[in-house]
Scaffold this active site. Structure first.
Site, PDB file in Angstrom:
ATOM      1  CG  LEU A 173      42.190  37.690  36.075  1.00  0.00           C
ATOM      2  CD1 LEU A 173      43.152  38.481  36.052  1.00  0.00           C
ATOM      3  CD2 LEU A 173      42.367  36.920  34.994  1.00  0.00           C
ATOM      4  N   GLY A 226      37.176  39.831  36.134  1.00  0.00           N
ATOM      5  CA  GLY A 226      37.671  39.370  34.568  1.00  0.00           C
ATOM      6  C   GLY A 226      37.173  38.798  33.054  1.00  0.00           C
ATOM      7  CG  ASN A 247      34.213  41.336  41.672  1.00  0.00           C
ATOM      8  OD1 ASN A 247      35.131  41.356  40.921  1.00  0.00           O
ATOM      9  ND2 ASN A 247      33.824  40.551  42.687  1.00  0.00           N
ATOM     10  CD  GLU A 248      38.715  44.159  39.056  1.00  0.00           C
ATOM     11  OE1 GLU A 248      37.827  44.563  39.268  1.00  0.00           O
ATOM     12  OE2 GLU A 248      38.848  43.276  38.161  1.00  0.00           O
TER      13      GLU A 248
HETATM   14  C1  LIG Z   1      47.567  50.490  42.812  1.00  0.00           C
HETATM   15  C2  LIG Z   1      47.542  49.830  41.095  1.00  0.00           C
HETATM   16  C3  LIG Z   1      48.416  48.429  41.450  1.00  0.00           C
HETATM   17  C4  LIG Z   1      47.691  47.557  40.032  1.00  0.00           C
HETATM   18  C5  LIG Z   1      47.405  45.988  40.463  1.00  0.00           C
HETATM   19  C6  LIG Z   1      46.451  45.211  39.734  1.00  0.00           C
HETATM   20  C7  LIG Z   1      45.985  44.513  40.700  1.00  0.00           C
HETATM   21  C8  LIG Z   1      44.918  43.711  39.775  1.00  0.00           C
HETATM   22  C9  LIG Z   1      44.963  42.666  39.897  1.00  0.00           C
HETATM   23  C10 LIG Z   1      43.756  41.823  39.453  1.00  0.00           C
HETATM   24  C11 LIG Z   1      42.840  42.081  38.704  1.00  0.00           C
HETATM   25  C12 LIG Z   1      41.935  40.837  38.986  1.00  0.00           C
HETATM   26  C13 LIG Z   1      40.678  40.417  38.116  1.00  0.00           C
HETATM   27  C14 LIG Z   1      40.188  38.916  38.589  1.00  0.00           C
HETATM   28  O1  LIG Z   1      39.179  38.564  37.612  1.00  0.00           O
HETATM   29  S1  LIG Z   1      39.938  38.384  40.621  1.00  0.00           S
HETATM   30  C15 LIG Z   1      38.852  36.827  40.227  1.00  0.00           C
HETATM   31  C16 LIG Z   1      37.306  37.801  40.551  1.00  0.00           C
HETATM   32  N1  LIG Z   1      36.498  36.541  40.111  1.00  0.00           N
HETATM   33  C17 LIG Z   1      35.994  36.421  41.495  1.00  0.00           C
HETATM   34  O2  LIG Z   1      35.295  37.295  42.405  1.00  0.00           O
HETATM   35  C18 LIG Z   1      34.573  35.389  41.191  1.00  0.00           C
HETATM   36  C19 LIG Z   1      34.381  34.458  42.745  1.00  0.00           C
HETATM   37  N2  LIG Z   1      33.689  33.759  43.172  1.00  0.00           N
HETATM   38  C20 LIG Z   1      32.492  33.642  42.394  1.00  0.00           C
HETATM   39  O3  LIG Z   1      31.652  34.701  42.781  1.00  0.00           O
HETATM   40  C21 LIG Z   1      31.565  32.101  42.594  1.00  0.00           C
HETATM   41  O4  LIG Z   1      32.242  31.667  42.694  1.00  0.00           O
HETATM   42  C22 LIG Z   1      30.642  32.393  40.784  1.00  0.00           C
HETATM   43  C23 LIG Z   1      29.606  33.397  41.447  1.00  0.00           C
HETATM   44  C24 LIG Z   1      32.164  32.520  40.153  1.00  0.00           C
HETATM   45  C25 LIG Z   1      30.700  30.760  41.013  1.00  0.00           C
HETATM   46  O5  LIG Z   1      29.261  31.017  42.301  1.00  0.00           O
HETATM   47  P1  LIG Z   1      28.982  29.042  42.344  1.00  0.00           P
HETATM   48  O6  LIG Z   1      29.385  28.062  41.314  1.00  0.00           O
HETATM   49  O7  LIG Z   1      28.719  29.032  43.424  1.00  0.00           O
HETATM   50  O8  LIG Z   1      30.663  28.160  42.616  1.00  0.00           O
HETATM   51  P2  LIG Z   1      31.545  28.346  44.193  1.00  0.00           P
HETATM   52  O9  LIG Z   1      31.176  29.489  44.413  1.00  0.00           O
HETATM   53  O10 LIG Z   1      31.046  27.458  45.044  1.00  0.00           O
HETATM   54  O11 LIG Z   1      32.687  28.136  43.780  1.00  0.00           O
HETATM   55  C26 LIG Z   1      33.700  26.881  42.783  1.00  0.00           C
HETATM   56  C27 LIG Z   1      34.627  26.642  43.126  1.00  0.00           C
HETATM   57  O12 LIG Z   1      35.294  28.081  42.854  1.00  0.00           O
HETATM   58  C28 LIG Z   1      36.725  28.786  43.619  1.00  0.00           C
HETATM   59  N3  LIG Z   1      35.835  29.710  42.379  1.00  0.00           N
HETATM   60  C29 LIG Z   1      35.467  30.796  41.996  1.00  0.00           C
HETATM   61  N4  LIG Z   1      36.357  31.900  41.633  1.00  0.00           N
HETATM   62  C30 LIG Z   1      37.288  31.532  42.042  1.00  0.00           C
HETATM   63  C31 LIG Z   1      38.272  32.231  40.954  1.00  0.00           C
HETATM   64  N5  LIG Z   1      37.913  33.163  40.354  1.00  0.00           N
HETATM   65  N6  LIG Z   1      39.578  31.545  41.276  1.00  0.00           N
HETATM   66  C32 LIG Z   1      39.313  31.130  41.769  1.00  0.00           C
HETATM   67  N7  LIG Z   1      38.554  29.909  42.414  1.00  0.00           N
HETATM   68  C33 LIG Z   1      37.202  30.169  42.237  1.00  0.00           C
HETATM   69  C34 LIG Z   1      35.524  28.746  44.721  1.00  0.00           C
HETATM   70  O13 LIG Z   1      36.552  28.722  45.798  1.00  0.00           O
HETATM   71  C35 LIG Z   1      35.252  27.142  45.072  1.00  0.00           C
HETATM   72  O14 LIG Z   1      36.424  26.139  45.229  1.00  0.00           O
HETATM   73  P3  LIG Z   1      36.080  25.165  45.726  1.00  0.00           P
HETATM   74  O15 LIG Z   1      35.543  25.862  47.359  1.00  0.00           O
HETATM   75  O16 LIG Z   1      37.514  24.513  45.926  1.00  0.00           O
HETATM   76  O17 LIG Z   1      35.473  23.938  44.987  1.00  0.00           O
END
Ligand SMILES: CCCCCCCC/C=C\C/C=C/C(=O)SCCNC(=O)CCNC(=O)[C@H](O)C(C)(C)COP(=O)(O)OP(=O)(O)OC[C@H]1O[C@@H](n2cnc3c(N)ncnc32)[C@H](O)[C@@H]1OP(=O)(O)O
Length: 202
Positions: free
Chosen positions: A9, A54, A78-79
Site C-alpha cells: 500500500l 499489501g 511486514n506490517e
Molecule cells: C487494532 C487493529 C487495527 C487494524 C488497523 C490496520 C492498519 C493496517 C494498515 C495498513 C496495512 C499496510 C499495508 C502495506 O502494504 S504498508 C506498505 C508496506 N510496504 C513496504 O514496507 C515497502 C517499503 N519499500 C521497500 O521495501 C522498498 O522501497 C522496495 C523493496 C519496495 C523497493 O526498493 P528500491 O528499489 O531500493 O526503491 P526505494 O526503497 O529507493 O524506493 C523508491 C521510492 O519509493 C518510495 N516507496 C517505497 N515503498 C513505498 C510505499 N509502500 N509507499 C510509498 N512510498 C514508497 C520510497 O520511499 C522511495 O521514494 P523517493 O525517495 O521519494 O524516491
C-alpha cells in the site's frame, strides 16, 4: 517495474491525511481484496520481485504463486516492522495459505522471506529463474484452466467464503478501526520514521 512485484500500500496515502481520506482509502483496499480473493477466475501471481505487506496480500489472494528464484527478492506481511498491524482479513488470507503457527510467527515478527525461504514456508508455490516467471505462469494457467470451471469455482468459493463473509459483515467496523488506528499520533510517527528510514537507505 523490475525487482519489485508490488511495494504494498502507498504509505503516503496513510500519513498526514484527513479521516475522510483514510476511510475512502481503506474502503478501496477492502474492495481490491474482496474482488481478487473472491474472484471466480483463475488467478496466478507471477512474482518478479519483492512483495511486502499489501503486495504480499495481493499475491496471497491468487490461486497459485510463482516467484523469481533470487534470494534478493523477499515477500511477507511486514506490517509490524512499520509499527502497524495486519488487519484480520490479511491475517485470515495468510492462515488459509500457510496455517496458523507459521502465520503467527510471520506476523508478530513482520518477517520478509527471501524467495527460497518463502518456498519452504509455502508462501509461494514454485521458484523459477527470473526470465521464466511469465512463461511458467502461463503454463500454470493452462493447467488450472483445464479443470472443469464450475467444479473449480465452487471449490474455490467453498474454501474462501468464510473469510470473505467475515469482512463483508464487519466492513464498516473495520473502516472505523482503521481510521481510528491510523490517525493516532503514535502510529503517524511510526510511519514517518519508517518512510525516513526508507529514504536514508539510498
Ligand atoms: C487494532 C487493529 C487495527 C487494524 C488497523 C490496520 C492498519 C493496517 C494498515 C495498513 C496495512 C499496510 C499495508 C502495506 O502494504 S504498508 C506498505 C508496506 N510496504 C513496504 O514496507 C515497502 C517499503 N519499500 C521497500 O521495501 C522498498 O522501497 C522496495 C523493496 C519496495 C523497493 O526498493 P528500491 O528499489 O531500493 O526503491 P526505494 O526503497 O529507493 O524506493 C523508491 C521510492 O519509493 C518510495 N516507496 C517505497 N515503498 C513505498 C510505499 N509502500 N509507499 C510509498 N512510498 C514508497 C520510497 O520511499 C522511495 O521514494 P523517493 O525517495 O521519494 O524516491
Amino acid at each position: 517495474v523490475s525487482k519489485i512485484f508490488s511495494a504494498g500500500l502507498d504509505i503516503t496515502e496513510m500519513s498526514g491525511k484527513s479521516n475522510e481520506h483514510y476511510a475512502a482509502f481503506w474502503r478501496a483496499v477492502q474492495e481490491m481484496w474482496l474482488k481478487l480473493y473472491g474472484s471466480n477466475m483463475v488467478t496466478i501471481a507471477a512474482i518478479n520481485g519483492s512483495s511486502p505487506a499489501g503486495g504480499c496480500l495481493m499475491a496471497l489472494c491468487c490461486d497459485y504463486r510463482i516467484m523469481a528464484d533470487n534470494p534478493k527478492f523477499a515477500i511477507g506481511l511486514n506490517e509490524t516492522q512499520l509499527g502497524i498491524v495486519a488487519p484480520f482479513w490479511f491475517k485470515d488470507t495468510m492462515i488459509n495459505t500457510i496455517g496458523n503457527r507459521a502465520t503467527e510467527l510471520s506476523l508478530q515478527l513482520g518477517q520478509m522471506y527471501p524467495a527460497p525461504e518463502a518456498l519452504k514456508f509455502g508462501l509461494v508455490d514454485k521458484l523459477v529463474p527470473e526470465d521464466k516467471v511469465q512463461s511458467a505462469a502461463a503454463a500454470a494457467m493452462s493447467q488450472w484452466l483445464s479443470v472443469p470451471d464450475h467444479a473449480r469455482q465452487l471449490t474455490k468459493s467453498m474454501m474462501r467464503k468464510p473469510a470473505i463473509d467475515r469482512l463483508v459483515k464487519q466492513r464498516e467496523a473495520d473502516i472505523n478501526n482503521f481510521v481510528s488506528f491510523i490517525s493516532k499520533d503514535s502510529i503517524q510517527k511510526s510511519l514517518q520514521i519508517y518512510m525516513d528510514r526508507l529514504k536514508q537507505k539510498k
